[in-house]
Design an enzyme around this catalytic site. Structure first.
Site, mmCIF file in Angstrom:
data_model
loop_
_atom_site.group_PDB
_atom_site.id
_atom_site.type_symbol
_atom_site.label_atom_id
_atom_site.label_comp_id
_atom_site.label_asym_id
_atom_site.label_seq_id
_atom_site.Cartn_x
_atom_site.Cartn_y
_atom_site.Cartn_z
ATOM 1 N N ARG A 175 0.841 -1.186 0.000
ATOM 2 C CA ARG A 175 0.000 0.000 0.000
ATOM 3 C C ARG A 175 0.884 1.246 0.000
ATOM 4 N NH1 ARG A 175 -2.039 -3.609 3.885
ATOM 5 N NH2 ARG A 175 -4.134 -4.410 3.410
ATOM 6 N N LYS A 199 -1.927 -2.670 7.976
ATOM 7 C CA LYS A 199 -3.132 -2.305 8.721
ATOM 8 C C LYS A 199 -3.177 -3.066 10.041
ATOM 9 C CE LYS A 199 -6.187 -0.989 4.911
ATOM 10 N NZ LYS A 199 -7.498 -1.241 4.257
ATOM 11 N N HIS A 270 -2.540 2.333 -5.865
ATOM 12 C CA HIS A 270 -3.439 1.199 -5.668
ATOM 13 C C HIS A 270 -3.619 0.425 -6.965
ATOM 14 C CE1 HIS A 270 -5.723 -0.692 -2.532
ATOM 15 N NE2 HIS A 270 -6.769 -0.844 -3.317
ATOM 16 N N ARG A 273 -0.793 -1.873 -7.184
ATOM 17 C CA ARG A 273 -1.041 -2.981 -6.254
ATOM 18 C C ARG A 273 -1.978 -4.007 -6.897
ATOM 19 N NH1 ARG A 273 -1.243 -4.323 -0.690
ATOM 20 N NH2 ARG A 273 -3.285 -4.897 0.136
ATOM 21 N N HIS A 296 -3.736 -8.926 3.217
ATOM 22 C CA HIS A 296 -5.187 -8.950 3.380
ATOM 23 C C HIS A 296 -5.551 -9.756 4.627
ATOM 24 C CE1 HIS A 296 -5.967 -8.192 -1.183
ATOM 25 N NE2 HIS A 296 -5.818 -7.078 -0.506
ATOM 26 N N TYR A 305 -9.325 -10.626 -7.142
ATOM 27 C CA TYR A 305 -8.390 -10.654 -8.265
ATOM 28 C C TYR A 305 -8.609 -11.856 -9.174
ATOM 29 C CZ TYR A 305 -6.171 -7.029 -5.552
ATOM 30 O OH TYR A 305 -5.947 -5.884 -4.867
#
Length: 324
Positions: A175, A199, A270, A273, A296, A305
C-alpha cells in the site's frame, strides 16, 4: 455534496452532539486509534459514519446523558438511519459501508457496557457492487518501468526516487502508506525482502526482485544524499524538501509514470497494487500466497483478483477464438 462540505457538516454535527453521546464517541475514537491500531484515515472514516449515526439518534430521541447515552440505539434506530441515508441519495456501496461501520461500533459499545445488547448482527444492508479494479497489462507494466528508468537515466535525484518508488510498489504490491512509512533499515538486500507495517499494526515481509533492488540501491547512493536534511531521519523515501515522502506525492509519481504509457488506464499506487496481484495470479501464484503478500486480513478480499483474471481471459477469448 462535495467531500469538503461533507467534512465540515460532520464537524458541526459532532460539536452539536449531546454530552453523553460525545463522550461515548471520544472513547470509541481512542479505541480505534490506540487499541485497534487503525490509520488516521481509517479512524476518520469510521468516526465520520458514527457521527452521522449518533446525530440521527440525537435528533430522534431525548437528550442523552451518562451511561444511558446509547439506550435508544436499537435495530429500529439503525434501520431508520440507513433509510434516511437511502432517501438522501446514498448508493448501495455507501449504504453497505455505513452499515458495516455501524455494526463495528455497536459491537464495541456492547463490549464496553454502553449497550445492553448488540443490535448490529441483525442489521441487513444491500450488498455493495464489486467493481473490478483497473490493472495494467504486463506489457504496459514493463513500459511504465522503462519510462521511469528512462527518466532516471541522467541521475536527477528526484527522478531516481521516482523510479525506485514505482519499481518497489509494483514489485511488492504494498500500500502507498506502507511504502511511505518505510525506513532504510526495513530493506533487507541479502534476502531481497522489505519489512512492512500494515493495517492493524500487522508486520509482514514482502520479497522484491532485482530491478527494484537496483533502483532502490541507486536512489540511496546517488539520489537520497542530494535531498537529505537533518529532518530526514531514517526515512527511505524523501520529498523534495527532505521530509518523508508524502502519499499524495507518491500518487502523483505513479500517475505521471503510468500516464506515459499509451492506452494505459489512469491509476495511482493502488492500481499498481492491483496489477501486481493480478500478474502474480496469472503467473501461477495461489490465492493464499497473494493474500499474505498483500497483507489482506481475509481471503475474500484477495479473491477479487480471480475475477479480474477471469474477465481478462474472457476478453482474450472473445477477441481471438474463431467461434467466440
Amino acid at each position: 455534496m462535495s467531500s469538503r462540505r461533507g467534512r465540515v457538516d460532520l464537524v458541526r454535527l459532532r460539536s452539536e452532539l449531546p454530552a453523553g453521546l460525545a463522550a461515548v464517541l471520544d472513547q470509541y475514537e481512542r479505541h480505534l486509534a490506540l487499541e485497534r491500531g487503525h490509520s488516521p484515515h481509517t479512524v476518520r472514516a469510521y468516526v465520520g459514519d458514527v457521527v452521522a449515526l449518533l446525530g440521527h439518534l440525537a435528533a430522534d430521541g431525548p437528550p442523552a446523558r451518562g451511561d444511558h447515552a446509547l439506550g435508544a440505539l436499537d435495530l429500529a434506530a439503525l434501520r431508520s438511519w440507513l433509510a434516511d441515508q437511502h432517501a438522501a441519495g446514498a448508493g448501495r456501496t455507501t449504504l453497505a459501508r455505513r452499515a458495516a461501520s455501524a455494526r463495528t461500533f455497536t459491537a464495541w459499545a456492547a463490549r464496553a457496557g454502553h449497550l445492553a445488547a448488540d443490535p448490529g448482527p441483525r442489521l441487513a444492508a444491500p450488498r455493495p457492487h464489486r467493481k473490478l479494479p483497473a490493472v495494467l497489462h504486463r506489457e504496459q507494466a514493463d513500459a511504465a518501468m522503462e519510462a521511469a528508468q528512462s527518466g532516471a537515466a541522467e541521475g536527477d535525484p528526484v527522478a531516481l526516487r521516482d523510479q525506485a518508488v514505482v519499481e518497489l510498489l509494483y514489485a511488492t504490491g504494498v500500500r502507498v502508506s506502507e511504502l511511505c512509512g518505510l525506513d532504510i533499515d526495513d530493506v533487507d538486500y541479502s534476502r531481497r525482502l522489505v519489512r512492512v507495517l500494515g493495517k492493524g499494526s500487522r508486520e509482514r515481509a514482502v520479497p522484491f526482485g532485482q530491478p527494484a533492488e537496483r533502483a532502490v540501491r541507486r536512489w540511496l547512493s546517488e539520489g537520497r544524499p542530494a535531498l537529505v536534511t537533518a529532518g530526514s531521519l531514517a526515512a527511505l523515501f524523501l520529498g523534495a524538501r527532505g521530509g518523508r515522502l508524502d502519499p499524495r506525492m507518491a500518487r502523483r509519481i505513479v500517475h505521471d509514470t503510468v500516464g506515459a504509457v499509451p492506452d494505459a488506464a489512469d491509476m495511482g499506487p493502488h492500481g499498481l497494487r492491483h496489477s501486481a496481484a493480478t500478474h502474480l495470479l496469472e503467473g501461477g501464484a495461489d490465492l493464499r500466497t497473494v493474500q499474505e503478500l498483500l497483507g489482506h486480513a481475509t481471503l475474500a478480499t484477495t479473491q477479487l483478483y480471480t475475477h479480474v483474471t477471469v474477465e481478462r481471459l474472457k476478453a482474450i477469448h472473445d477477441r481471438t477464438h474463431p467461434r467466440s
